[in-house]
Design a protein around this motif. Structure first.
Motif: not given
Length: 446
Positions: A304-310, A383-392, A420-427
């Motif tokens: 569910a982690i990608r740019p634009g997703q709530p 919405p999630l954006r690149p550069g945000m860092v969250l725990t799951v 880390l939220v990246t431009n195309d998903g997550y790392s």
């Protein structure tokens, strides 16, 4: 700590660009805190202050003056003076001049000059930015400065007529990590992942929880981290069903699961990892069934982690998997509790999963930043954006109950990674810590 003057200067510039022309911002660092008698707690800077300065010492204030048409912007530091006698007792101090050079300020002054300089800097400024309402001492200090400016009114000097809370601006900036921050957080997560692997390999039935905590702390410091990012949780057996268990005193018994929630702080940035594993190195079938459920919930949350997703979609994805698993394993009863959608609507699942699936991560382990879009009617999840860092960090915690299958009693499991939220998903920053059943069992067998 590693100093990155250009990165800190860039943050100050970004903040100055958001301020009214000619306005003044002021922000102090954290005070030293007495532990007992003449002993202090280890000093830790204020996160907002450090974000703008990189300056690690107490008794320091940063002042920013926004540009006017005929005046460039200024970044000023107030700090302790050099003091040869105190440095014999307490260690090195930069002093204003060395601090100005090392941290890239336009000017630096002794902290004793703060009151006089603020009365000058605030004269004719249109607005002042500071942490409004955060603590009474700061509020009263700003009031004194404004009173000192107003006392000059006969000379035609005016005091700022507007006060803005500085922290929301900084919170939003800190939510998006720059390259320097991401590199530091990757390293912090890697150190913590090594510590979790070390703890797994060291664990044996009969040890005390605090012995495993010591393994974590050893690995943190051995790799250069300054401290834990928070009080480490080492919870065996039923203790793992206590979300914030920190006593870490019990004996680890054969057949127990061990839940470790621990992360280091490196150069001001937190990591936050949780792993759960069997003390004897082998999952029992009931433990494995619950563990695989939590692992599947985390995998769904990752997707569910990608740019634009709530942001909320991460939690929702994990909950849906957990609820289906609770039904499949008999923790919840479809006839009594209803369908997956009905259970989610009534929150019946919170008996076994009562917390959110993550939080922002950065300089604070529960980092700053809004989770909802406060500027949109209804305040939807942002919405999630690149550069945000969250725990799951999905989990499941099964306390004994007449309507709960006994094989699951006193099993607590949480699996947490830093993402880390990246431009195309997550790392996944913390991928180095063993996580699958096979990885864990192989690591402990080795």
């Amino acid at each position: 700590m590693t100093c990155h003057p250009a990165a800190f200067a860039a943050r100050r510039t970004r903040l100055l660009e958001q301020m009214a022309p000619g306005a003044v911002a002021v922000l102090g660092t954290a005070p030293e805190v007495a532990r007992n008698a003449d002993s202090d707690y280890p000093y830790r800077h204020d996160s907002h202050f450090f974000y703008l300065t990189g300056f690690p010492e107490p008794e320091a204030v940063v002042v920013l003056v926004a540009a006017l048409a005929d005046k460039p912007a200024q970044a000023l530091l107030f700090c302790r003076e050099k003091n040869a006698e105190r440095e014999i007792w307490d260690g090195f101090r930069y002093g204003p001049e060395a601090a100005r050079t090392a941290f890239g300020f336009d000017a630096a002054f002794a902290i004793a000059a703060l009151d006089a300089e603020m009365a000058r800097l605030l004269a004719d400024a249109p607005a002042v930015y500071y942490p409004v309402g955060r603590d009474r001492k700061t509020d009263m200090q700003v009031k004194r400065w404004l009173d000192a400016v107003r006392a000059q009114s006969r000379g035609g000097v005016t005091a700022p007529d507007t006060a803005h809370n500085l922290l929301p601006l900084l919170d939003e900036m800190r939510l998006f990590k720059d390259d320097t921050e991401i590199a530091t957080m990757r390293r912090a997560a890697a150190i913590s992942a090594q510590a979790h692997a070390r703890a797994m390999k060291a664990t044996r039935p009969g040890m005390r929880e605090y012995e495993i905590e010591a393994e974590l702390l050893h690995e943190f410091r051995r790799n250069g981290a300054q401290s834990p990012a928070y009080t480490s949780i080492v919870a065996s057996g039923a203790n793992a069903c206590v979300l914030h268990y920190v006593a870490n005193n019990d004996e680890i018994k054969d057949g127990d699961l061990v839940l470790i929630d621990a992360g280091c702080e490196l150069d001001g940035y937190a990591s936050d990892i949780t792993r759960t594993y069997p003390a004897n190195g082998r999952f029992t079938p009931p433990q494995r069934a619950l563990y695989e459920l939590v692992l599947a919930a985390q995998a769904a949350a990752f997707e569910a982690i990608r740019p634009g997703q709530p942001y909320q979609s991460v939690h929702d994805a994990a909950v849906r998997v957990l609820v289906q698993g609770m039904l499949d394993l008999g923790l919840l009863n479809g006839g009594k509790h209803g369908t997956v959608d009905e259970i989610i609507a009534t929150k019946a699942y919170t008996r076994f999963y009562m917390h959110g699936t993550g939080h922002w991560l950065g300089m604070d382990v529960h980092d700053v930043g809004q989770y909802r879009d406060v500027h949109t009617p209804g305040k939807p999840s942002r919405p999630l954006r690149p550069g945000m860092v969250l725990t799951v960090e999905p989990g499941i915690y099964v306390r004994p109950g007449d309507d709960v299958p006994q094989q699951y009693w006193n099993i607590g499991i949480r699996i947490e990674d830093d993402v880390l939220v990246t431009n195309d998903g997550y790392s996944i920053l913390s991928a180095g810590a063993p996580k699958t059943v096979d990885e864990i069992e192989q690591a402990m067998a080795a």
